[in-house]
Motif scaffolding. Sequence first.
Motif, mmCIF file in Angstrom:
data_model
loop_
_atom_site.group_PDB
_atom_site.id
_atom_site.type_symbol
_atom_site.label_atom_id
_atom_site.label_comp_id
_atom_site.label_asym_id
_atom_site.label_seq_id
_atom_site.Cartn_x
_atom_site.Cartn_y
_atom_site.Cartn_z
ATOM 1 N N THR A 33 45.111 46.834 13.680
ATOM 2 C CA THR A 33 45.798 45.767 15.105
ATOM 3 C C THR A 33 45.401 46.242 16.553
ATOM 4 O O THR A 33 45.998 46.791 16.799
ATOM 5 C CB THR A 33 46.622 44.503 14.551
ATOM 6 O OG1 THR A 33 47.961 45.155 14.433
ATOM 7 C CG2 THR A 33 46.667 44.530 13.415
ATOM 8 N N GLN A 107 45.839 36.194 21.967
ATOM 9 C CA GLN A 107 45.188 37.160 21.338
ATOM 10 C C GLN A 107 44.542 38.200 22.320
ATOM 11 O O GLN A 107 44.468 37.763 23.675
ATOM 12 C CB GLN A 107 43.598 36.568 21.332
ATOM 13 C CG GLN A 107 43.059 35.667 20.222
ATOM 14 C CD GLN A 107 44.297 35.996 18.320
ATOM 15 O OE1 GLN A 107 43.312 36.653 18.268
ATOM 16 N NE2 GLN A 107 45.135 35.083 18.452
ATOM 17 N N SER A 133 40.802 50.128 17.079
ATOM 18 C CA SER A 133 41.033 48.581 16.527
ATOM 19 C C SER A 133 39.636 48.095 16.010
ATOM 20 O O SER A 133 39.840 47.055 15.196
ATOM 21 C CB SER A 133 42.180 47.403 17.139
ATOM 22 O OG SER A 133 41.341 47.640 18.274
ATOM 23 N N HIS A 134 38.448 48.026 16.885
ATOM 24 C CA HIS A 134 37.346 47.077 16.925
ATOM 25 C C HIS A 134 36.270 48.401 17.059
ATOM 26 O O HIS A 134 35.052 47.907 16.319
ATOM 27 C CB HIS A 134 37.578 46.512 17.824
ATOM 28 C CG HIS A 134 37.734 45.485 17.808
ATOM 29 N ND1 HIS A 134 38.549 44.588 17.503
ATOM 30 C CD2 HIS A 134 39.087 45.122 19.127
ATOM 31 C CE1 HIS A 134 39.184 43.486 18.159
ATOM 32 N NE2 HIS A 134 39.512 43.804 18.779
#
Length: 351
Positions: A33, A107, A133-134
């Motif tokens: 994450t 967030q 993470s993305h």
Amino acid sequence: MIPQTTGETFAEKVLAWFGQHGRKDLPWQHAPTPYRVWVSEIMLQQTQVTTVIPYYQRFMQRFPAVRTLADAPLDDILQHWEGLGYYSRARNLHKAAQIIRDQHDGQFPTDMTGMEALPGIGRSTAGAILSLSHDQAHAILDGNVKRVLSRYHAVAGWPGEPRILQQLWQYAEQHLPATRNADYTQAMMDMGATLCTRSKPACLLCPLQTGCKAFQQGKPQDYPGKRPKKDLPEKTAIALLLRNPDGEILLQKRPPSGIWGGLWSFPEFAGEPGMADWLQQTCGQNHIISQRLPTLTHTFSHYRLHLQPLQVDFDTQAARIMEGDGWLWYKAGTKLNGGLSAAVRQFFRNT
Ligand code: SF4
């Protein structure tokens, strides 16, 4: 375009190497994450992976989510950071977590601009978090990647110079793959850490060998260029070791910013007369130095500090004066709220 000798691109070679040799089982690679990656990236700045792993695991156990971190007292965070050094990293983690909680509804931002606006997150760290993470396509340029790219392209000069840094960023962007960005980012960090190492690069095992200019020149260790030498200024100070009848030493909490910010340290003075005046004013008592202990030396990035510890023994009544916020009577090995400065840790290690 980047010249290649085998038809494969730089990124393809790196990714093929990663498939076989890359690190895939680091604690922060499980459930990557943004929060978990962020903490690992900050800890890994100036610190080796093997040192970071136990710190990371303890940190994640205590602060499993960004909100837990934001809500925690700074002392608790500094305590979990104790020994990693560069404490501004921990203070910035705390500040950034509070911004994420208060301004981003808990967030993480999902773009570079939002990410780079957070304290302690520069371009490379922002790119690493978004990439790992993305899987977003962003270049990174940490110390390992700077080394690989400056050798591969034979970029002479110190990467701290803006002109050299800009050139390295251009190369970093230019090599990005069209897909598998997370793997590529991890692979570049791994190559720098395990293959293209500072003093003994394993060029014969390196997938980039055929295109690597430093290898062709036979002198990979010449890259990247070294920081121009500058003698560090030397400073001296007195560290007061006030000892009470229970053998506890007085510690003072340092101001939040500056060296050892927010950590417990010995009261410091520029010289003995200043220390004597302070003791006289604070405790109304003449002091007797019972011991001059060996000097403690600590090197900061901008100067070297030599601390002369002077031990003064106090009776209970005088010692009681030093109680309350910002003061602590400490015995080695006991639990305390907050972290200890490097000087205090060095002192207790030596005694
Ligand atoms: S060939 Fe050697 S110097 Fe060049 S990138 Fe590979 S390990 Fe580094």
